[in-house]
Each structure stands twice: as C-alpha cells, then as structure tokens.
Design an enzyme around this catalytic site. Structure first.
Site, PDB file in Angstrom:
ATOM      1  N   THR A 200      32.026   9.239  68.633  1.00 17.43           N
ATOM      2  CA  THR A 200      32.379  10.490  69.296  1.00 17.43           C
ATOM      3  C   THR A 200      33.741  10.330  69.937  1.00 17.43           C
ATOM      4  O   THR A 200      34.039   9.274  70.502  1.00 17.43           O
ATOM      5  CB  THR A 200      31.350  10.898  70.371  1.00 17.43           C
ATOM      6  OG1 THR A 200      31.875  11.978  71.162  1.00 17.43           O
ATOM      7  CG2 THR A 200      31.018   9.737  71.294  1.00 17.43           C
ATOM      8  N   ILE A 201      34.565  11.362  69.897  1.00 14.71           N
ATOM      9  CA  ILE A 201      35.901  11.258  70.483  1.00 14.71           C
ATOM     10  C   ILE A 201      35.855  11.287  72.005  1.00 14.71           C
ATOM     11  O   ILE A 201      36.833  10.931  72.660  1.00 14.71           O
ATOM     12  CB  ILE A 201      36.844  12.370  69.979  1.00 14.71           C
ATOM     13  CG1 ILE A 201      36.419  13.742  70.517  1.00 14.71           C
ATOM     14  CG2 ILE A 201      36.935  12.368  68.460  1.00 14.71           C
ATOM     15  CD1 ILE A 201      37.446  14.835  70.298  1.00 14.71           C
ATOM     16  N   ASP A 202      34.726  11.692  72.593  1.00 17.61           N
ATOM     17  CA  ASP A 202      34.670  11.915  74.038  1.00 17.61           C
ATOM     18  C   ASP A 202      34.638  10.630  74.862  1.00 17.61           C
ATOM     19  O   ASP A 202      34.921  10.654  76.053  1.00 17.61           O
ATOM     20  CB  ASP A 202      33.440  12.753  74.391  1.00 17.61           C
ATOM     21  CG  ASP A 202      33.448  14.108  73.707  1.00 17.61           C
ATOM     22  OD1 ASP A 202      34.551  14.616  73.426  1.00 17.61           O
ATOM     23  OD2 ASP A 202      32.359  14.648  73.442  1.00 17.61           O
TER      24      ASP A 202
ATOM     25  N   ASP B  44      25.135  11.083  71.867  1.00 23.23           N
ATOM     26  CA  ASP B  44      23.854  10.994  72.567  1.00 23.23           C
ATOM     27  C   ASP B  44      22.766  11.856  71.939  1.00 23.23           C
ATOM     28  O   ASP B  44      21.592  11.476  71.925  1.00 23.23           O
ATOM     29  CB  ASP B  44      24.015  11.310  74.060  1.00 23.23           C
ATOM     30  CG  ASP B  44      24.756  12.604  74.325  1.00 23.23           C
ATOM     31  OD1 ASP B  44      25.000  13.368  73.367  1.00 23.23           O
ATOM     32  OD2 ASP B  44      25.091  12.854  75.493  1.00 23.23           O
TER      33      ASP B  44
ATOM     34  N   GLY C  89      28.977  15.839  66.142  1.00 24.12           N
ATOM     35  CA  GLY C  89      30.385  16.126  65.859  1.00 24.12           C
ATOM     36  C   GLY C  89      31.051  14.974  65.120  1.00 24.12           C
ATOM     37  O   GLY C  89      30.760  13.810  65.385  1.00 24.12           O
TER      38      GLY C  89
ATOM     39  N   ASP D 177      32.138   9.067  76.007  1.00 19.29           N
ATOM     40  CA  ASP D 177      31.238   9.266  77.148  1.00 19.29           C
ATOM     41  C   ASP D 177      29.884   8.583  76.978  1.00 19.29           C
ATOM     42  O   ASP D 177      28.959   8.862  77.737  1.00 19.29           O
ATOM     43  CB  ASP D 177      31.035  10.761  77.397  1.00 19.29           C
ATOM     44  CG  ASP D 177      30.415  11.482  76.195  1.00 19.29           C
ATOM     45  OD1 ASP D 177      30.370  10.883  75.101  1.00 19.29           O
ATOM     46  OD2 ASP D 177      29.984  12.631  76.357  1.00 19.29           O
TER      47      ASP D 177
ATOM     48  N   GLN E 117      42.036  17.426  67.477  1.00 19.07           N
ATOM     49  CA  GLN E 117      41.769  16.088  68.025  1.00 19.07           C
ATOM     50  C   GLN E 117      40.642  15.357  67.294  1.00 19.07           C
ATOM     51  O   GLN E 117      40.495  14.143  67.425  1.00 19.07           O
ATOM     52  CB  GLN E 117      41.416  16.201  69.516  1.00 19.07           C
ATOM     53  CG  GLN E 117      42.537  16.751  70.361  1.00 19.07           C
ATOM     54  CD  GLN E 117      42.020  17.328  71.661  1.00 19.07           C
ATOM     55  OE1 GLN E 117      41.932  16.642  72.671  1.00 19.07           O
ATOM     56  NE2 GLN E 117      41.668  18.600  71.659  1.00 19.07           N
TER      57      GLN E 117
ATOM     58  N   ARG F  16      24.077  20.120  62.232  1.00 17.98           N
ATOM     59  CA  ARG F  16      23.090  20.319  63.292  1.00 17.98           C
ATOM     60  C   ARG F  16      21.748  20.617  62.620  1.00 17.98           C
ATOM     61  O   ARG F  16      21.694  21.257  61.580  1.00 17.98           O
ATOM     62  CB  ARG F  16      23.488  21.498  64.181  1.00 17.98           C
ATOM     63  CG  ARG F  16      24.920  21.426  64.704  1.00 17.98           C
ATOM     64  CD  ARG F  16      25.109  20.323  65.726  1.00 17.98           C
ATOM     65  NE  ARG F  16      26.481  20.284  66.231  1.00 17.98           N
ATOM     66  CZ  ARG F  16      26.950  19.356  67.052  1.00 17.98           C
ATOM     67  NH1 ARG F  16      26.142  18.377  67.454  1.00 17.98           N
ATOM     68  NH2 ARG F  16      28.193  19.377  67.465  1.00 17.98           N
TER      69      ARG F  16
ATOM     70  N   GLY G 290      53.023  11.635  80.593  1.00 18.07           N
ATOM     71  CA  GLY G 290      53.794  11.953  81.798  1.00 18.07           C
ATOM     72  C   GLY G 290      53.499  13.314  82.384  1.00 18.07           C
ATOM     73  O   GLY G 290      54.399  13.975  82.921  1.00 18.07           O
TER      74      GLY G 290
ATOM     75  N   LYS H 228      61.710  22.664  90.739  1.00 22.97           N
ATOM     76  CA  LYS H 228      61.308  22.235  89.393  1.00 22.97           C
ATOM     77  C   LYS H 228      60.942  23.461  88.570  1.00 22.97           C
ATOM     78  O   LYS H 228      60.216  24.353  89.037  1.00 22.97           O
ATOM     79  CB  LYS H 228      60.101  21.290  89.490  1.00 22.97           C
ATOM     80  CG  LYS H 228      59.875  20.488  88.232  1.00 22.97           C
ATOM     81  CD  LYS H 228      58.882  19.359  88.503  1.00 22.97           C
ATOM     82  CE  LYS H 228      58.812  18.427  87.321  1.00 22.97           C
ATOM     83  NZ  LYS H 228      57.908  17.287  87.573  1.00 22.97           N
TER      84      LYS H 228
ATOM     85  N   ARG I  60      34.340  17.356  76.308  1.00 27.29           N
ATOM     86  CA  ARG I  60      33.083  17.906  76.790  1.00 27.29           C
ATOM     87  C   ARG I  60      33.042  17.803  78.312  1.00 27.29           C
ATOM     88  O   ARG I  60      33.897  18.382  78.976  1.00 27.29           O
ATOM     89  CB  ARG I  60      31.898  17.200  76.118  1.00 27.29           C
ATOM     90  CG  ARG I  60      30.628  18.014  76.109  1.00 27.29           C
ATOM     91  CD  ARG I  60      29.570  17.444  75.197  1.00 27.29           C
ATOM     92  NE  ARG I  60      29.280  16.053  75.455  1.00 27.29           N
ATOM     93  CZ  ARG I  60      28.291  15.388  74.866  1.00 27.29           C
ATOM     94  NH1 ARG I  60      27.522  16.009  73.996  1.00 27.29           N
ATOM     95  NH2 ARG I  60      28.076  14.126  75.143  1.00 27.29           N
TER      96      ARG I  60
END
Length: 323
Positions: free
Chosen positions: A126-128, A103, A11, A130, A255, A72, A186, A214, A172
């Site tokens: 990677t944005i994750d 990974d 990705g 991880d 994102q 891919r 918040g 609320k 993910r």
C-alpha cells in the site's frame, strides 16, 4: 507444502508485481507449485486460479500496478463467501496463501485462516505506509517520489505567478506521504491528520508570510486532514488572505501508478521470499515486514488493529525548516 497461492487485493501499489514475481520464483526455488489467483478474493470465489511458472512472471519487476489485477469483493466479507473461496482453494490443492495488500486484505486472510484453516501470510502492499509491523510498505517509496516530482514542478508555476498552491497528496488517514514529500519539496507548511491544530498553524504561517511580503507558497495537505477537504481549505485561505492567488491541486491516483523505485523492488523481493519461507516453516497468520532492515513477522490481527506512528523527529524537522 505442495502448492501456494498468491493474490493481490485492495488498492494497487507500485512494486506489487515485483512481490508476485518474488513469491512465484521462491515457490519454484523450494520445489513448490505456485498458483496465481486473478482479481484478488473475487478470483478465489469465482475459481479464477492458474498454475504458473518462472516465465509467467518474466519482465514484470519494473511494471507498476498488478498483473494479477485487484478487485473489491463484498461477497468475501460474508462467511458464505469465504466458505466458497475456501472450497475452490481446497479443490485447487492450495496448502497456503500469500496475500499482498493492506489492512482490509489482511482481515480477509485472517478470517479465512481462522474459519477454514488455510494458512495465510500477508505482504504489506500500500502506498499509505500505514500498516503496523513494518517500517515501509511496498509502493510507499515510489508514491513519495512521484509526489515530490509533481510538487517540484508546481513550485515553478507558483514562483512564476506569485501563487499559493494547496497540494493534496494521498495517504488515507495517515500523513506519511504528506510529511515526507513536504519536507523533501521544501513546502512552507504541511498539514497531516496526526496533528489537531495544523489548520491554525497554517493560518499563522500565512499571516507571517504576508507580513514578510512573501508572494508564493506551497502547502502540502494529506487527504485525511480533518478539514473537510482541500477545496474548502482553499476557500478559507482566500477569504482570510485576499492578497494571495490560491490554487488547489489534487495529485490523486497518479501517486499509485508508475514504475516502482529500486527501494520498492528490493523490498517487494525480500518480503515475497520471506512470505514463502514462513509458510514452509509452518508459520502463518502473520504479516512479514521490515524493521531496522531486518525481516520480522507481526500477527495479522495486530497489523490490522494498530497503525504506524508519525516520527516526532520528522515533525520537529518540518517545523524548523519551514520557518
């Protein structure tokens, strides 16, 4: 080493272009010919390689995505595919390879080095966030800021119309984006896959909010949360709390795009230089990363098999500030 190849795989993530630029210019600085491989491992199998220079990567540090493109490649998962890729790398005179990705990309790098002896160094893109062995991955900070900006805007609508918004963010099977963006924006509740009882906590939180009168709330949900999906969660909330007007928003691939933040550009630049330096030092089969603001290396096998853990201190902070 006379020639080093660079590719992006998996990705896309903001800052990949900055990492490519860093690798290319580091090669030139050290007197090595950089070779760009288009479309990841697919490009290596199809012999889509190109010798580049410093001007080839001009004006890309501020661009999202990857100008080398990513793809891919099922064929590369086979020994025959990797053998074909190595033959093209050998024919091009590659003495080493820098792989920018996650990974899955590192698994490919580890295998081609083990099977054919092509030295590889991984750069975590990677944005994750991880990947084990680094505090931050390239693209994570940008994705986080994108998520926070979007949640801030959604809150305006939630407040104006007395609505409960369930906002799904990417990540993910890791909750880094959800936890940090939820705290920063918040959110009243944050659901991440690392916590087994987060749905029950959500229902308790909404029950307390309902009693307190609320009328609007923001709930940030990681896409890897073990609930079967944010849409199903929305239905469950509507059934339990009919007084809420529930809306579901999936931020999705927004994102993964956009101009990388300063933090991601600097991180990518540091890791690109480090990757080339490691190859020139004879170090391979590793990923370069950042720990406590210092460049470190982690064996690819370890980077693949382990995952970064969620910070317990941040979990406690989230519990306290969402009261």
């Amino acid at each position: 080493m006379k020639k080093i190849g660079v590719l992006t795989s998996g990705g896309d993530a903001p800052g990949m272009n900055a990492a490519i630029r860093s690798v290319v210019r580091s090669c030139i600085y050290f007197g090595v010919q950089p070779v760009a491989i288009h479309e990841g491992y697919k490009g290596l199998i199809e012999n889509n390689l190109e010798e580049v220079n410093a001007r080839s990567v001009a004006n890309i540090i501020n661009q999202g995505g990857t100008f080398l493109k990513s793809a891919r490649c099922a064929e590369f998962r086979t020994p025959e595919g990797r053998a074909k890729a190595f033959e093209h790398a050998k024919a091009a005179g590659l003495d080493g390879l820098v792989v920018i990705g996650g990974d899955g990309s590192f698994t490919g790098a580890m295998l081609i080095e083990k099977e054919h002896g092509l030295p590889c160094v991984g750069v975590p893109g990677t944005i994750d966030n991880d990947i084990f062995g680094t505090d931050f991955t390239i693209g994570y900070d940008t994705a986080l800021n994108t998520a926070v900006e979007a949640i801030d805007k959604i809150r305006d609508t939630a407040t104006s119309h007395n609505r409960l918004f369930l906002i799904e963010v990417m990540g993910r099977d890791a909750g880094f984006i959800a936890l940090n963006s939820g705290i920063a924006a918040g959110a009243e509740e944050i659901l991440i896959p690392e916590e087994d009882h987060s749905v029950e906590k959500l229902m308790d939180c909404l029950e307390n909010s309902s009693r307190a009168g609320k009328t609007s709330s923001i709930v940030v949900v990681s896409e890897g949360e073990k609930i079967g999906g944010v849409v199903e969660l929305g239905r469950a909330v509507e059934e339990s709390f009919p007084e809420y007007e529930v809306k579901v928003t999936v931020l999705g691939h927004i994102q993964r795009g956009g101009k990388p933040t300063c933090a991601d550009r600097v991180l990518a630049s540091r890791l690109g230089v480090a990757a080339v330096e490691k190859l020139l030092e004879g170090v391979s089969g590793v990923m370069v990363g950042i720990r406590d603001q210092k460049v470190v290396t982690t064996p690819l096998e370890e980077a693949i098999s382990k995952h970064n853990a969620i910070d317990d201190v941040l979990l406690r902070v989230a519990d306290i500030v969402t009261v």
